[in-house]
Design an enzyme around this catalytic site. Structure first.
Site, mmCIF file in Angstrom:
data_model
loop_
_atom_site.group_PDB
_atom_site.id
_atom_site.type_symbol
_atom_site.label_atom_id
_atom_site.label_comp_id
_atom_site.label_asym_id
_atom_site.label_seq_id
_atom_site.Cartn_x
_atom_site.Cartn_y
_atom_site.Cartn_z
ATOM 1 N N ASP A 1 -7.831 -4.163 -0.909
ATOM 2 C CA ASP A 1 -8.327 -4.354 -2.283
ATOM 3 C C ASP A 1 -8.271 -5.818 -2.679
ATOM 4 O OD1 ASP A 1 -8.703 -1.539 -2.864
ATOM 5 O OD2 ASP A 1 -6.529 -1.376 -2.883
ATOM 6 N N HIS B 1 0.847 -1.188 0.000
ATOM 7 C CA HIS B 1 0.000 0.000 0.000
ATOM 8 C C HIS B 1 0.883 1.239 0.000
ATOM 9 C CE1 HIS B 1 -3.119 2.882 1.210
ATOM 10 N NE2 HIS B 1 -3.997 1.981 0.847
#
Length: 428
Positions: A364, A307
């Protein structure tokens, strides 16, 4: 004595105050830099620039911390519901039982959308992406509610507009899904909760209500809560800067939807499934693609791992991993794409290469897996992200308005041609 920072330019020294946030974040207030010195700062992508003060969300990427209005995301995901979190983000405090019930009832009463909106679907090309449809349909709500164009609304008028958008968003999303399948739309039911209504409008039929396992409903609550806000990211900052021009809420949120559409932002969970599909089409060898991911000369990269903000771990991923495991076990889904996902997840959590580089599966990765298991098409994933992010966008738009923040107007460093004479077309 207050802390200050000094900048020395051409023999002159300029002092600027240091601002300290409630979580001890430090910022140098350079709002008067250009007025005093004639200089601006250059910060491509605004990676080191605070454009606002906000009391909504605290995020510490180094420590893996995410708080909404001071409440830990772990506790909210475990104990709260999506609408309760929406109220918290927008109005600053957790609602009492009576306030929450009225909030739910007000939203339930506004979930129907004008029948004329069906006409827009006839104008969309058959292959148009759901996010393009969503941004259009949210923006066009201002035409059905022209009172939203008044930039000087009372608190009561603003609350009605907020309720209206929270109520109509799941209905709009469900219509996009139904129209893509050529199916008749399913209308909201007054005896259903927010999530149950949404799932029934998505998966139910006009001649049959659908029932949903409580575990699936709980997983949807968690997914939407985890996506509800994430500080000053691309789409949120877009909502604020568009709203700073006194654009109405529908137009501002529509702009945020378009920003979220990008594969580097909200489109990441769709990209995860597309990557898994590609691996399956190539024979389904997860080990082959793990090796490709480690090869610095190979352009392939694993989607849904690591991330930009979280340098240790994504706290949301820890929460949703369990929900993902529970949903897959409960539904008993037999899908080779999800089998590949589990192999990649296991390798990334145990392979030293990924551990050293903090390339853990992120939110995600898991959200894409859950949405696929529930039966959503991959091009709907970003739309579901937008449904979850809606309360955060509204809260940020409202905060910017309440604080009477000035219109956004970034500066630039010009690098083009200097003044030159116009050349007649016959001499070019």
């Amino acid at each position: 004595m207050s802390e200050t920072a000094s900048i020395n330019l051409n023999g002159s020294s300029y002092e600027f105050p240091v601002i300290t946030g409630t979580e001890n974040e430090k910022a140098i207030d350079i709002s008067k830099l250009r007025d005093q010195s004639g200089y601006i700062t250059l910060d491509p992508g605004y990676k080191n620039t605070g454009a606002t003060k906000s009391a909504i969300t605290f995020l510490d990427g180094e420590k893996g911390i995410l708080h909404y209005r001071g409440y830990a995301i772990e506790e909210l995901a475990e104990k709260s519901t999506f609408l309760e979190v929406a109220y918290l983000l927008i109005y600053g405090e957790l609602p009492s039982k009576d306030v929450l019930e009225k909030f739910r009832a007000d939203i339930r009463a506004q979930m129907m959308i004008h029948e004329d909106m069906k006409n827009f679907f006839t104008g969309f090309p058959s292959k148009s992406h759901p996010m393009g449809q969503l941004s259009c349909l949210v923006g066009v709500l201002s035409s059905f509610y022209p009172e939203s164009l008044n930039p000087n609304q009372s608190d009561e008028e603003e609350d009605k507009m907020i309720i209206n958008l929270l109520a109509k968003m799941p209905t709009i999303v469900s219509w996009i899904q139904k129209k893509s399948l050529g199916h008749p739309v399913v209308y909201p039911k007054n005896n259903f909760g927010y999530i149950e209504n949404f799932l029934n409008m998505i998966f139910g039929e006009v001649n049959q209500e659908k029932t949903f396992d409580p575990l699936v409903i709980e997983a949807m609550h968690k997914l939407l809560i985890l996506h509800a806000d994430h500080e000053q990211n691309c789409s949120t900052s877009t909502v604020r800067i568009v709203g700073s021009s006194n654009a109405n809420m529908y137009a501002s949120i529509s702009a945020g939807i378009n920003a979220l559409w990008g594969p580097l932002h909200g489109g990441a969970n769709q990209a995860v499934i597309e990557m898994l599909e590609a691996i399956k089409e190539d024979g389904g060898d997860a080990e082959k693609y793990l090796a490709k991911a480690k090869d610095k000369n190979d352009p392939f990269r694993l989607m849904g791992f690591g991330h930009r903000v979280y340098k240790n771990f994504d706290p949301r991923a820890k929460i949703i991993k369990k929900a993902c495991d529970d949903v897959l076990e409960k539904l008993g889904v037999n899908d080779p794409v999800l089998d590949i996902a589990k192999k990649l997840e296991e390798a990334a959590l145990n392979d030293q290469y990924f551990i050293d580089r903090k390339l853990y599966p992120n939110v995600d990765f898991y959200s894409g897996i859950i949405y696929r298991a529930l039966g959503f098409n991959s091009d709907m994933f970003t739309v579901l992200f937008a449904l979850g992010r809606l309360p955060g966008w509204i809260a940020q738009w409202k905060e910017m308005r309440d604080n009477k923040e000035p219109i956004g107007r970034p500066r630039q460093v010009y690098t083009g041609e200097t003044l030159r004479p116009y050349v007649s077309i016959k001499d070019r």
